[in-house]
Design a protein around this motif. Structure first.
Motif, short mmCIF file in Angstrom:
data_model
loop_
_atom_site.label_atom_id
_atom_site.label_comp_id
_atom_site.label_asym_id
_atom_site.label_seq_id
_atom_site.Cartn_x
_atom_site.Cartn_y
_atom_site.Cartn_z
N PRO A 6 0.82 -1.21 0.00
CA PRO A 6 0.00 0.00 0.00
C PRO A 6 0.86 1.27 0.00
O PRO A 6 1.91 1.32 0.65
N GLU A 7 0.41 2.25 -0.73
CA GLU A 7 1.13 3.52 -0.84
C GLU A 7 1.30 4.16 0.53
O GLU A 7 0.42 4.13 1.37
N GLY A 8 2.48 4.73 0.72
CA GLY A 8 2.75 5.46 1.95
C GLY A 8 3.42 4.65 3.04
O GLY A 8 3.87 5.20 4.04
N TYR A 84 6.66 -3.77 6.41
CA TYR A 84 6.36 -2.37 6.15
C TYR A 84 5.45 -1.85 7.26
O TYR A 84 4.73 -2.62 7.90
N HIS A 97 12.59 8.98 2.09
CA HIS A 97 11.70 9.26 0.97
C HIS A 97 11.38 10.75 0.85
O HIS A 97 11.00 11.22 -0.22
#
Length: 166
Positions: A6-8, A84, A97
């Motif tokens: 998942p993004e983020g 993650y 990031h």
């Protein structure tokens, strides 16, 4: 086929080998934020969210029990999985990031370039600039996350950039 993350989410570690018959696993963190291995921490691995139910420090890593992993076979199936987690809201943290692509300026406003990578170094992480300069992260005094692009302010010692410019 690789699982879609998942993004983020940020990579925070990796699951090691199984320990015992009840589904415990060793965790090797790739972050200095040890709370990632605390009881109650939520981790994403191989397409599923897991919560840490038990955690014990085992030298430089942790032995954990994840929700829903109740036997050795289930634990062995997760061996090697990358972990993650959601970012921790910490105004002092320097997230890689965010730093990649950031403008790097000295406290007096002198622009030194853009950060193209962060190099893992035992003494201190190094910001690699597009000019080729390497700046120890210990010289970072601030980060403006609201700027576009992000601005990293540094306070380097005199002469740090002389070799590159000369």
């Amino acid at each position: 086929m690789r699982d879609v993350v998942p993004e983020g989410l940020l990579e925070v570690g990796k699951l090691g080998r199984a320990h015992g018959v009840r589904g415990d696993l060793f965790v090797d963190l790739t972050t200095d934020r040890t709370e990632r291995a605390d009881v109650g921490a939520r981790l994403w691995a191989r397409g599923t969210w897991y919560t840490i139910e038990r955690s014990n420090r085992a030298n430089r890593r942790f032995r954990v029990h994840l929700t829903g992993v109740d036997g050795r076979t289930e634990a062995e199936a997760l061996t090697g999985a990358v972990l993650y987690a959601e970012p921790i809201d910490d105004a002092e943290a320097l997230w890689i990031h965010l730093i990649i692509g950031a403008d790097v300026v000295e406290t007096d406003g002198t622009r030194r370039g853009s950060c193209v990578s962060v190099i893992d170094n035992p003494a201190a992480d190094l910001l690699e600039l597009d000019s080729g300069a390497l700046v120890p992260a210990t010289f970072v005094t601030g980060i403006d996350r609201d700027a576009d692009p992000v601005v990293v302010t540094i306070d380097p010692p005199e002469g740090l950039f002389d070799l590159i410019e000369g």
